[in-house]
Design a protein around this motif. Structure first.
Motif, short mmCIF file in Angstrom:
data_model
loop_
_atom_site.label_atom_id
_atom_site.label_comp_id
_atom_site.label_asym_id
_atom_site.label_seq_id
_atom_site.Cartn_x
_atom_site.Cartn_y
_atom_site.Cartn_z
N PHE A 100 0.83 -1.21 0.00
CA PHE A 100 0.00 0.00 0.00
C PHE A 100 0.87 1.26 0.00
CE2 PHE A 100 -2.35 3.31 2.37
CZ PHE A 100 -3.48 3.42 1.57
N TYR A 101 2.04 1.17 0.64
CA TYR A 101 2.94 2.32 0.74
C TYR A 101 3.86 2.46 -0.47
CZ TYR A 101 1.10 2.71 5.40
OH TYR A 101 0.24 2.86 6.47
N GLN A 102 3.59 1.68 -1.51
CA GLN A 102 4.26 1.87 -2.79
C GLN A 102 3.37 2.62 -3.78
OE1 GLN A 102 5.56 -2.53 -2.87
NE2 GLN A 102 7.19 -1.50 -4.00
N ARG A 103 2.17 2.98 -3.34
CA ARG A 103 1.23 3.71 -4.20
C ARG A 103 1.66 5.16 -4.36
NH1 ARG A 103 -4.57 3.51 -1.83
NH2 ARG A 103 -4.85 4.87 -3.62
N GLU A 104 1.58 5.67 -5.57
CA GLU A 104 1.84 7.09 -5.76
C GLU A 104 0.55 7.86 -5.55
OE1 GLU A 104 1.32 7.64 -10.58
OE2 GLU A 104 3.33 7.49 -9.74
N THR A 105 0.67 9.12 -5.18
CA THR A 105 -0.46 10.00 -4.99
C THR A 105 -0.28 11.21 -5.91
OG1 THR A 105 0.58 11.34 -3.25
CG2 THR A 105 -0.55 9.31 -2.56
N THR A 106 -1.27 12.09 -5.90
CA THR A 106 -1.16 13.29 -6.72
C THR A 106 0.08 14.10 -6.34
OG1 THR A 106 -3.56 13.42 -6.94
CG2 THR A 106 -2.33 15.42 -7.42
N LEU A 107 0.38 14.17 -5.04
CA LEU A 107 1.53 14.95 -4.58
C LEU A 107 2.86 14.24 -4.76
CD1 LEU A 107 0.02 16.42 -1.26
CD2 LEU A 107 0.41 17.63 -3.42
N THR A 108 2.83 12.91 -4.91
CA THR A 108 4.09 12.16 -5.00
C THR A 108 4.25 11.41 -6.32
OG1 THR A 108 3.12 10.20 -3.93
CG2 THR A 108 4.13 11.85 -2.49
N LYS A 109 3.51 11.82 -7.33
CA LYS A 109 3.59 11.15 -8.62
C LYS A 109 4.94 11.43 -9.28
CE LYS A 109 1.08 10.44 -12.94
NZ LYS A 109 -0.12 10.80 -13.73
N THR A 154 1.85 21.82 -3.62
CA THR A 154 3.00 21.63 -4.50
C THR A 154 3.34 20.15 -4.61
OG1 THR A 154 3.89 23.80 -3.90
CG2 THR A 154 5.41 22.23 -4.91
N THR A 155 3.48 19.65 -5.83
CA THR A 155 3.81 18.24 -6.06
C THR A 155 5.32 18.03 -6.04
OG1 THR A 155 3.98 18.44 -8.46
CG2 THR A 155 1.77 18.06 -7.53
N ALA A 156 5.73 16.78 -5.98
CA ALA A 156 7.15 16.45 -6.01
C ALA A 156 7.81 16.96 -7.29
CB ALA A 156 7.33 14.94 -5.88
N GLU A 157 7.16 16.76 -8.41
CA GLU A 157 7.73 17.21 -9.68
C GLU A 157 7.82 18.74 -9.73
OE1 GLU A 157 9.02 15.73 -12.42
OE2 GLU A 157 8.96 13.78 -11.43
N ASN A 158 6.80 19.43 -9.21
CA ASN A 158 6.83 20.89 -9.17
C ASN A 158 7.99 21.40 -8.32
OD1 ASN A 158 3.19 21.21 -9.12
ND2 ASN A 158 4.61 21.13 -10.85
N ALA A 159 8.22 20.76 -7.19
CA ALA A 159 9.30 21.17 -6.30
C ALA A 159 10.66 20.99 -6.97
CB ALA A 159 9.24 20.38 -5.00
#
Length: 266
Positions: A100-109, A154-159
């Motif tokens: 379950f903790y390998q799932r990506e989210t909108t913020l961690t995609k 702010t998402t990971a990619e945005n950062a």
């Protein structure tokens, strides 16, 4: 180490809410790294409807704001005995499976930025910690710690594109990268005792990754260390949204003014 914590959040509204429900994740739990000696929650302008444990093992209070109140204050305070376990919290004991903790989210995609960041990293058996520390260093280099540059959306990619952010952004990028490498990872919200001051502007955030043979291991990317006895864990999540101190909805309220006061000291 024995730490005392005082955290007050005050909401003011120009127009009071007709109805509002808030989930509050501000109750720590005892584990290998900490023992909760005392913890109190005081509500002004809101009442507790129920308390439950969510899928991440967090203690959650469901609050209802009192109708017509234009000011609401939530104050938590307590004393915690902490231990330096070099970031190793221990085995996974939650009902949710590790995958379950390998799932990506909108913020961690993960996108092209994360792919470039992890290029050449390969967490082979027995070398996961070396890989994760290298990942932490790469994130520190890629994202300068700077307040006021990002938000909770702010998402990971945005950062990564922006090249600046705070502990929340460092953590989101770490989660996206660790999951891309095939490792379970989770967001941790909590407190950090600073060596140079008692008053703080906000709570802290870091990441934990599950490593075979060790269990959950913490990485504070912003400070380039694994959490020690200066840290107090409060809540876990797949990202900030799952571990946010408060989250809910308001009906009728306008122009919210938020003030946060936090003191952490030995």
């Amino acid at each position: 180490m024995r730490l005392t914590i005082h955290h007050q959040t005050q909401y003011k509204y120009e127009v009071a809410a007709n109805y509002a429900l808030q989930q509050m994740r501000l109750r720590p739990h005892s584990n290998a790294a900490q023992s909760i000696l005392s913890w109190d929650v005081v509500l002004e302008g809101a009442t507790q409807q129920t308390q439950f444990t969510d899928q991440h093992g967090n203690l959650v209070d469901l609050l209802e704001l009192e109708p017509g109140r234009s000011e609401v204050t939530v104050t938590v305070s307590g004393e915690v005995e902490t231990r330096n376990v070099n970031g190793v919290v221990g085995p996974h004991r939650l009902m949710m499976p590790l995958w379950f903790y390998q799932r990506e989210t909108t913020l961690t995609k993960a996108g092209t930025g994360v792919s470039k960041l992890i290029d050449g990293l390969n967490p082979k058996d027995g070398e996961e910690l070396t890989t994760l520390h290298e990942l932490s260093q790469r994130i520190q280099t890629a994202i300068t710690y700077q307040t006021g540059q990002t938000s909770t959306k702010t998402t990971a990619e945005n950062a990564l594109q922006h090249g600046a952010g705070v502990c929340q952004d460092h953590t989101h990028v770490f989660l996206a990268a660790a999951r891309s490498l095939g490792l379970p990872a989770r967001y941790v919200s909590g407190y950090l005792m600073m060596n140079d001051r008692v008053d703080q502007d906000a709570s802290h955030a870091w990441a934990e990754t599950h490593v075979d043979g060790l269990g959950w291991v913490g990485f504070d990317i912003s400070n380039a260390i694994s959490p020690d006895e200066r840290y107090v864990q409060i809540a876990y999540g797949l990202d900030y949204r799952g571990a946010a101190p408060t989250r809910g909805f308001l009906v009728g309220a306008k122009h919210e003014d938020l003030a946060v006061s936090i003191q952490v000291q030995q």
